[in-house]
Design a protein around this motif. Sequence first.
Motif, PDB file in Angstrom:
ATOM      1  N   VAL A  14       0.855  -1.036   0.033  1.00 46.60           N
ATOM      2  CA  VAL A  14       0.151   0.169   0.469  1.00 46.60           C
ATOM      3  C   VAL A  14       0.501   1.420   0.298  1.00 46.60           C
ATOM      4  N   GLY A  15       2.871   1.248  -0.029  1.00 45.00           N
ATOM      5  CA  GLY A  15       3.080   2.250   0.189  1.00 45.00           C
ATOM      6  C   GLY A  15       3.310   2.158   1.718  1.00 45.00           C
ATOM      7  N   LYS A  16       3.451   2.168   2.617  1.00 43.18           N
ATOM      8  CA  LYS A  16       3.965   2.032   3.758  1.00 43.18           C
ATOM      9  C   LYS A  16       5.286   2.766   4.008  1.00 43.18           C
ATOM     10  N   SER A  17       6.134   1.442   3.307  1.00 43.31           N
ATOM     11  CA  SER A  17       7.691   2.194   3.099  1.00 43.31           C
ATOM     12  C   SER A  17       7.918   3.876   2.311  1.00 43.31           C
ATOM     13  N   SER A  18       7.314   3.527   1.305  1.00 46.25           N
ATOM     14  CA  SER A  18       7.518   5.044   0.485  1.00 46.25           C
ATOM     15  C   SER A  18       6.957   5.704   1.025  1.00 46.25           C
ATOM     16  N   VAL A  31      11.549   0.205  -1.277  1.00 45.87           N
ATOM     17  CA  VAL A  31      10.291   0.247  -1.816  1.00 45.87           C
ATOM     18  C   VAL A  31      10.407  -0.657  -2.910  1.00 45.87           C
ATOM     19  N   LEU A 122      -3.815   6.463  -8.271  1.00 50.17           N
ATOM     20  CA  LEU A 122      -4.165   5.687  -9.317  1.00 50.17           C
ATOM     21  C   LEU A 122      -5.519   5.262  -9.168  1.00 50.17           C
ATOM     22  N   CYS A 146       1.673   9.075  -2.798  1.00 48.64           N
ATOM     23  CA  CYS A 146       3.091   9.699  -2.857  1.00 48.64           C
ATOM     24  C   CYS A 146       4.045   9.268  -3.813  1.00 48.64           C
TER      25      CYS A 146
HETATM   26  N1  LIG Z   1       1.430   5.533  -8.038  1.00 45.75           N
HETATM   27  C1  LIG Z   1       1.619   5.529  -6.833  1.00 45.75           C
HETATM   28  N2  LIG Z   1       2.204   4.373  -6.661  1.00 45.75           N
HETATM   29  C2  LIG Z   1       2.382   4.021  -5.164  1.00 45.75           C
HETATM   30  C3  LIG Z   1       2.412   4.806  -4.335  1.00 45.75           C
HETATM   31  N3  LIG Z   1       2.983   4.582  -2.914  1.00 45.75           N
HETATM   32  C4  LIG Z   1       3.935   3.485  -3.180  1.00 45.75           C
HETATM   33  N4  LIG Z   1       4.030   2.887  -4.991  1.00 45.75           N
HETATM   34  C5  LIG Z   1       4.051   2.048  -5.572  1.00 45.75           C
HETATM   35  O1  LIG Z   1       4.162   0.987  -4.658  1.00 45.75           O
HETATM   36  C6  LIG Z   1       5.178  -0.307  -4.469  1.00 45.75           C
HETATM   37  C7  LIG Z   1       5.182  -0.700  -2.975  1.00 45.75           C
HETATM   38  O2  LIG Z   1       4.887  -0.027  -2.027  1.00 45.75           O
HETATM   39  P1  LIG Z   1       5.641   0.190  -0.818  1.00 45.75           P
HETATM   40  O3  LIG Z   1       6.397   1.169  -0.135  1.00 45.75           O
HETATM   41  O4  LIG Z   1       6.968  -0.887  -0.657  1.00 45.75           O
HETATM   42  O5  LIG Z   1       4.800  -1.058   0.102  1.00 45.75           O
HETATM   43  P2  LIG Z   1       4.949  -1.005   1.524  1.00 45.75           P
HETATM   44  O6  LIG Z   1       4.000  -1.274   1.978  1.00 45.75           O
HETATM   45  O7  LIG Z   1       6.230  -0.760   2.523  1.00 45.75           O
HETATM   46  O8  LIG Z   1       4.472  -2.722   0.843  1.00 45.75           O
HETATM   47  P3  LIG Z   1       5.607  -4.179   2.068  1.00 45.75           P
HETATM   48  O9  LIG Z   1       7.198  -3.818   2.518  1.00 45.75           O
HETATM   49  O10 LIG Z   1       5.585  -5.144   0.419  1.00 45.75           O
HETATM   50  O11 LIG Z   1       4.855  -3.991   2.179  1.00 45.75           O
HETATM   51  C8  LIG Z   1       6.259   0.435  -4.924  1.00 45.75           C
HETATM   52  O12 LIG Z   1       5.522   0.227  -6.603  1.00 45.75           O
HETATM   53  C9  LIG Z   1       6.133   2.221  -5.020  1.00 45.75           C
HETATM   54  O13 LIG Z   1       6.062   2.439  -5.789  1.00 45.75           O
HETATM   55  C10 LIG Z   1       2.057   6.183  -4.735  1.00 45.75           C
HETATM   56  O14 LIG Z   1       0.627   6.700  -4.140  1.00 45.75           O
HETATM   57  N5  LIG Z   1       1.527   6.289  -5.657  1.00 45.75           N
END
Ligand SMILES: Nc1nc2c(ncn2[C@@H]2O[C@H](COP(=O)(O)OP(=O)(O)OP(=O)(O)O)[C@@H](O)[C@H]2O)c(=O)[nH]1
Length: 397
Positions: A14-18, A31, A122, A146
């Motif tokens: 969902v983008g937690k790390s982002s 990410v 998105l 993000c």
């Molecule tokens: N278009 C778009 N892509 C995003 C956004 N935030 C994150 N992403 C993308 O989504 C994907 C997952 O992002 P992460 O930040 O790794 O997500 P996470 O929640 O940390 O995922 P896990 O560590 O697997 O639990 C990556 O390819 C990011 O580049 C956003 O706001 N918009």
Amino acid sequence: MALTNIGLFGRRNVGKSSLVNLLSGQEISIVSSVPGTTTDAVRKRIELPDMGKCLLIDTAGIDDSGDLGTMRVEKSAAIARQVDIALILFTNNIFGKEERELLEFFRDEDTPVILVHNQSDLVPLDPAVAVELAETYHIDVVEFSCKNTDIQGSESAVELLLAYLYKAYLQVAPYQQRGMFEGLDYSRVLLVCPIDSEAPEGRLILPQAMAIRELLDKRAIVSVVQPDTLKQYLETSPLPELVVTDSQVFSEVAAVVPASVPLTSFSVLMARKSSCYKHYLEGTPKISNLQDGDRILILESCTHHSSCEDIGRVKLPALFRKFTGKSLEFDVVAGLDKIERNISEYSMVVQCGGCMITSKQLHMRLKPAIKAGIPVANYGMAIAYMKGVKLSADGIR
Ligand SMILES: Nc1nc2c(ncn2[C@@H]2O[C@H](COP(=O)(O)OP(=O)(O)OP(=O)(O)O)[C@@H](O)[C@H]2O)c(=O)[nH]1
Ligand SMILES: [Mg+2]
């Protein structure tokens, strides 16, 4: 002001790390578009406007599966218990069972939550979803991305999110710890630290190390002695402005330190830090009202420190029985374990220094007793009281 722990939770991808990277302005967390990228929690200290030092905690997805996945989910749940503020991220308007359970968990813990609909570039946030959440939980959703932080138009999404974080921070600020020496201005301080068989190997215990660090930060001159060299120190050195002792030798130290010199203990200073201090001040003298058959709950928040264990299980109960002359029952609950009995069965609750838990955890731990009007005390203050050391409202003899 202490560190505010901010946890980021949500499903995988969902983008937690982002968001951690965005808020910290650094590539801290990996990410990727592969779900389950973050496995172990990642922590990053940052400064946020008006909030000061914060610790961002990136967690593994709450929807992970398989044996390892389940372990990660459990790890995220453990972190959920430690945070002061929680961000729940979701995307694609999916706010399902996992998110609802998490939200309700935080509600029970009195942890402020901010809902963030991420990846709104998105799939935008569906107003119907926002309305449902507002009606069910009385909570707003921040529409966020993000990738496109201008999604909120003139007010950037980051600014909006920071405003929500600050609002949450004001809610938790009353729990925040003060420094051990906050409001006490002493420039020459003597610490009495017994190094006995219970002392850990090769180091000082946390409250002692914390006191030294805080005094050094304040540019105070700190001297440290063992109880058996205290007399010699007092005879040969200029009198300190304040003496801080280990509670266990409180009366011995009180007998040697001149009455003109302010005296306190490490655990009283730990108690002063806490938002529960005023309750300790009120509760401690109630020790004198205890009656035969009364039951006392001892909350010992660290599980590994043998000297604390000994105080909670052996020394404190013995001191209570001797001081009151009553036959009293004691239950000891360690760590953040569940309190099995109904709180109303207790006549008093005694909390340890709490150096291993957050101030909010301590507050939450004592809240049921405080709400039920049961006197609460703390180890150091109870010991001082029963050893006849009279402390002012500031915790100083
Ligand atoms: N278009 C778009 N892509 C995003 C956004 N935030 C994150 N992403 C993308 O989504 C994907 C997952 O992002 P992460 O930040 O790794 O997500 P996470 O929640 O940390 O995922 P896990 O560590 O697997 O639990 C990556 O390819 C990011 O580049 C956003 O706001 N918009
Ligand atoms: Mg991640």
